[in-house]
Motif scaffolding. Structure first.
Motif, PDB file in Angstrom:
ATOM      1  N   ILE A  12      10.543   9.628  -5.316  1.00 54.03           N
ATOM      2  CA  ILE A  12      11.756   8.984  -5.822  1.00 54.03           C
ATOM      3  C   ILE A  12      12.131   9.581  -7.165  1.00 54.03           C
ATOM      4  CG2 ILE A  12      12.718   6.809  -6.698  1.00 54.03           C
ATOM      5  CD1 ILE A  12      10.853   5.359  -4.756  1.00 54.03           C
ATOM      6  N   VAL A  13      13.407   9.866  -7.352  1.00 57.62           N
ATOM      7  CA  VAL A  13      13.936  10.287  -8.652  1.00 57.62           C
ATOM      8  C   VAL A  13      15.033   9.306  -9.044  1.00 57.62           C
ATOM      9  CG1 VAL A  13      15.188  12.064  -9.916  1.00 57.62           C
ATOM     10  CG2 VAL A  13      13.359  12.717  -8.338  1.00 57.62           C
ATOM     11  N   ILE A  14      14.963   8.814 -10.266  1.00 59.75           N
ATOM     12  CA  ILE A  14      15.935   7.831 -10.754  1.00 59.75           C
ATOM     13  C   ILE A  14      16.599   8.357 -12.013  1.00 59.75           C
ATOM     14  CG2 ILE A  14      16.261   5.488 -11.621  1.00 59.75           C
ATOM     15  CD1 ILE A  14      13.834   4.666  -9.929  1.00 59.75           C
ATOM     16  N   ASP A  15      17.914   8.296 -12.031  1.00 56.01           N
ATOM     17  CA  ASP A  15      18.726   8.814 -13.132  1.00 56.01           C
ATOM     18  C   ASP A  15      19.265   7.676 -13.981  1.00 56.01           C
ATOM     19  OD1 ASP A  15      20.801   9.930 -14.722  1.00 56.01           O
ATOM     20  OD2 ASP A  15      22.207   9.684 -13.048  1.00 56.01           O
ATOM     21  N   ALA A  16      18.812   7.613 -15.243  1.00 50.20           N
ATOM     22  CA  ALA A  16      19.383   6.676 -16.207  1.00 50.20           C
ATOM     23  C   ALA A  16      19.789   7.441 -17.463  1.00 50.20           C
ATOM     24  CB  ALA A  16      18.381   5.579 -16.541  1.00 50.20           C
ATOM     25  N   ILE A  17      20.398   8.607 -17.246  1.00 50.67           N
ATOM     26  CA  ILE A  17      20.840   9.496 -18.324  1.00 50.67           C
ATOM     27  C   ILE A  17      22.254   9.135 -18.767  1.00 50.67           C
ATOM     28  CG2 ILE A  17      21.393  11.905 -18.881  1.00 50.67           C
ATOM     29  CD1 ILE A  17      19.264  12.772 -16.906  1.00 50.67           C
ATOM     30  N   ASP A  18      22.531   9.274 -20.067  1.00 49.59           N
ATOM     31  CA  ASP A  18      23.863   8.983 -20.596  1.00 49.59           C
ATOM     32  C   ASP A  18      24.794  10.194 -20.562  1.00 49.59           C
ATOM     33  OD1 ASP A  18      23.180   6.355 -21.164  1.00 49.59           O
ATOM     34  OD2 ASP A  18      22.465   6.850 -23.169  1.00 49.59           O
ATOM     35  N   SER A  19      24.258  11.375 -20.794  1.00 48.29           N
ATOM     36  CA  SER A  19      25.070  12.585 -20.904  1.00 48.29           C
ATOM     37  C   SER A  19      25.700  12.973 -19.567  1.00 48.29           C
ATOM     38  CB  SER A  19      24.197  13.736 -21.405  1.00 48.29           C
ATOM     39  OG  SER A  19      24.774  14.988 -21.121  1.00 48.29           O
ATOM     40  N   GLU A  35       0.828  -1.209   0.000  1.00 44.92           N
ATOM     41  CA  GLU A  35       0.000   0.000   0.000  1.00 44.92           C
ATOM     42  C   GLU A  35       0.862   1.258   0.000  1.00 44.92           C
ATOM     43  OE1 GLU A  35      -2.553  -0.543   3.351  1.00 44.92           O
ATOM     44  OE2 GLU A  35      -4.027  -1.711   2.199  1.00 44.92           O
ATOM     45  N   ARG A  36       2.001   1.202   0.688  1.00 50.90           N
ATOM     46  CA  ARG A  36       2.919   2.336   0.688  1.00 50.90           C
ATOM     47  C   ARG A  36       3.485   2.570  -0.710  1.00 50.90           C
ATOM     48  NH1 ARG A  36       7.582   1.321   4.615  1.00 50.90           N
ATOM     49  NH2 ARG A  36       5.783   0.926   5.945  1.00 50.90           N
ATOM     50  N   LEU A  37       3.816   1.491  -1.404  1.00 49.48           N
ATOM     51  CA  LEU A  37       4.318   1.601  -2.776  1.00 49.48           C
ATOM     52  C   LEU A  37       3.252   2.178  -3.698  1.00 49.48           C
ATOM     53  CD1 LEU A  37       6.708   0.997  -4.645  1.00 49.48           C
ATOM     54  CD2 LEU A  37       5.777  -1.285  -4.995  1.00 49.48           C
ATOM     55  N   ALA A  38       1.993   1.827  -3.451  1.00 50.27           N
ATOM     56  CA  ALA A  38       0.896   2.342  -4.269  1.00 50.27           C
ATOM     57  C   ALA A  38       0.685   3.833  -4.065  1.00 50.27           C
ATOM     58  CB  ALA A  38      -0.387   1.581  -3.942  1.00 50.27           C
ATOM     59  N   ARG A  39       1.215   4.385  -2.983  1.00 52.35           N
ATOM     60  CA  ARG A  39       1.106   5.826  -2.734  1.00 52.35           C
ATOM     61  C   ARG A  39       2.355   6.575  -3.185  1.00 52.35           C
ATOM     62  NH1 ARG A  39      -0.911   3.726   2.228  1.00 52.35           N
ATOM     63  NH2 ARG A  39       1.088   4.143   3.248  1.00 52.35           N
ATOM     64  N   THR A  40       3.281   5.874  -3.801  1.00 54.78           N
ATOM     65  CA  THR A  40       4.581   6.449  -4.163  1.00 54.78           C
ATOM     66  C   THR A  40       4.605   6.936  -5.606  1.00 54.78           C
ATOM     67  OG1 THR A  40       5.723   5.032  -2.563  1.00 54.78           O
ATOM     68  CG2 THR A  40       7.046   5.954  -4.353  1.00 54.78           C
ATOM     69  N   ARG A  41       5.225   8.111  -5.779  1.00 55.84           N
ATOM     70  CA  ARG A  41       5.412   8.695  -7.113  1.00 55.84           C
ATOM     71  C   ARG A  41       6.898   8.683  -7.466  1.00 55.84           C
ATOM     72  NH1 ARG A  41       0.981  11.326  -8.956  1.00 55.84           N
ATOM     73  NH2 ARG A  41      -0.682  11.726  -7.459  1.00 55.84           N
ATOM     74  N   ALA A  42       7.206   8.213  -8.651  1.00 53.21           N
ATOM     75  CA  ALA A  42       8.595   8.164  -9.108  1.00 53.21           C
ATOM     76  C   ALA A  42       8.758   8.932 -10.407  1.00 53.21           C
ATOM     77  CB  ALA A  42       9.046   6.719  -9.295  1.00 53.21           C
ATOM     78  N   LEU A  43       9.911   9.558 -10.543  1.00 52.81           N
ATOM     79  CA  LEU A  43      10.279  10.294 -11.753  1.00 52.81           C
ATOM     80  C   LEU A  43      11.553   9.668 -12.299  1.00 52.81           C
ATOM     81  CD1 LEU A  43       9.982  12.735 -13.683  1.00 52.81           C
ATOM     82  CD2 LEU A  43      11.220  14.104 -11.979  1.00 52.81           C
ATOM     83  N   LEU A  44      11.488   9.173 -13.519  1.00 48.87           N
ATOM     84  CA  LEU A  44      12.595   8.456 -14.141  1.00 48.87           C
ATOM     85  C   LEU A  44      13.099   9.219 -15.355  1.00 48.87           C
ATOM     86  CD1 LEU A  44      14.350   5.874 -14.692  1.00 48.87           C
ATOM     87  CD2 LEU A  44      12.362   4.966 -15.922  1.00 48.87           C
ATOM     88  N   PHE A  45      14.391   9.493 -15.372  1.00 52.68           N
ATOM     89  CA  PHE A  45      15.025  10.162 -16.510  1.00 52.68           C
ATOM     90  C   PHE A  45      15.798   9.140 -17.330  1.00 52.68           C
ATOM     91  CE2 PHE A  45      14.334  13.575 -13.498  1.00 52.68           C
ATOM     92  CZ  PHE A  45      13.878  14.605 -14.310  1.00 52.68           C
ATOM     93  N   GLY A  46      15.343   8.917 -18.565  1.00 52.20           N
ATOM     94  CA  GLY A  46      16.000   7.966 -19.452  1.00 52.20           C
ATOM     95  C   GLY A  46      15.277   6.628 -19.473  1.00 52.20           C
ATOM     96  N   VAL A  47      14.762   6.234 -20.637  1.00 53.22           N
ATOM     97  CA  VAL A  47      14.085   4.942 -20.751  1.00 53.22           C
ATOM     98  C   VAL A  47      14.726   4.104 -21.862  1.00 53.22           C
ATOM     99  CG1 VAL A  47      11.882   5.558 -19.726  1.00 53.22           C
ATOM    100  CG2 VAL A  47      12.247   6.041 -22.129  1.00 53.22           C
ATOM    101  N   GLY A  48      16.040   4.048 -21.808  1.00 50.79           N
ATOM    102  CA  GLY A  48      16.794   3.237 -22.757  1.00 50.79           C
ATOM    103  C   GLY A  48      17.101   1.859 -22.203  1.00 50.79           C
ATOM    104  N   GLY A  49      18.323   1.400 -22.433  1.00 50.11           N
ATOM    105  CA  GLY A  49      18.705   0.049 -22.037  1.00 50.11           C
ATOM    106  C   GLY A  49      18.652  -0.201 -20.550  1.00 50.11           C
ATOM    107  N   VAL A  50      18.834   0.829 -19.744  1.00 49.85           N
ATOM    108  CA  VAL A  50      18.751   0.717 -18.281  1.00 49.85           C
ATOM    109  C   VAL A  50      17.375   1.164 -17.779  1.00 49.85           C
ATOM    110  CG1 VAL A  50      19.659   1.599 -16.091  1.00 49.85           C
ATOM    111  CG2 VAL A  50      21.231   0.994 -17.936  1.00 49.85           C
TER     112      VAL A  50
END
Length: 233
Positions: free
Chosen positions: A124-131, A26-41
């Motif tokens: 949560i912010v997740i970085d999958a940027i190449d630059s 239920e805690r995960l269902a209340r969580t918002r995530a922002l992901l940068f980069g939707v490539g191989g990782v």
């Protein structure tokens, strides 16, 4: 932002509920995530988060699918070449868990436009940027917001052994040219991350061409990022 619905755990999450327990799901269902980069990782990270019961995911990526992406990227197929990666990924994820709030933004993250992404609105912010430049800017911004849990992927190219993928604090990453370039940039500009954060990297020595990539490795990077975020929640 709209309140996330958490009244019930849907049937597709029952196996996760057996592992983590009702409260954590239920805690995960209340969580918002922002992901940068939707490539191989990032693409595999996104899928793992949504399949695990994340409440809301926003994905940021300016690229379109290229035929050379098919060997490792979740949104890349013979039918999606030329289409925006973030949009293709959003449509896929909506078919997996319609309950999840999915948003796709076709844009590059840069130091100049960083304020438009409102990192403070996310858990949560997740970085999958190449630059290097964009990654450095995101690290500095995300670590300056105390309420945001932040995770970053280092370089996944030129590796073939997924069992060598590890995670550690940024300044402890070894053997990664991308991490070294970031640290050199921070030192040269005398501007440093405001707090410690976990990175996914590989201990495997480099091999092959600088653009050589293996899906088992890039996907392991992405799944490890998702695991760090889920376990933190």
């Amino acid at each position: 932002m709209a309140e996330l619905a958490t009244e019930m755990i849907t049937e597709d999450l029952q196996r996760a509920q057996l592992l983590y327990g009702t409260e954590k799901i239920e805690r995960l269902a209340r969580t918002r995530a922002l992901l940068f980069g939707v490539g191989g990782v990032g693409s595999w990270c996104a899928e793992a988060l949504v399949r695990s019961g994340l409440g809301a995911l926003t994905m940021v990526d300016a690229d379109v699918v290229d035929v050379t992406n098919i060997n490792r990227q979740c949104p890349a197929t013979s039918l999606t070449v030329g289409l925006p990666k973030a949009q293709v990924m959003a449509e896929r994820l909506k078919t997996i868990r319609p309950e999840c709030e999915i948003n796709a933004i076709q844009a590059f993250y840069t130091a100049e436009n960083q304020q438009k992404f409102h990192l403070e609105d996310y858990d949560i912010v997740i970085d999958a940027i190449d630059s290097v430049a964009s990654k450095a800017a995101l690290i500095l911004q995300a670590t300056s917001i105390p309420s945001v849990a932040f995770y970053s992927s280092m370089g996944a190219a030129r590796r073939i052994d997924p069992t060598m993928v590890r995670h550690t604090e940024f300044w402890k990453v070894k053997g990664c040219p991308l991490a070294r370039a970031l640290r050199d940039k921070f030192k040269r500009e005398a501007t440093f991350p405001r707090r410690k954060f976990q990175c996914v990297y590989s201990e495997e020595p480099l091999s092959g061409s600088p653009k050589g990539t293996s899906m088992p490795v890039t996907a392991t990077f992405g799944l490890t990022l998702a695991s760090l975020a889920i376990n933190q929640i």
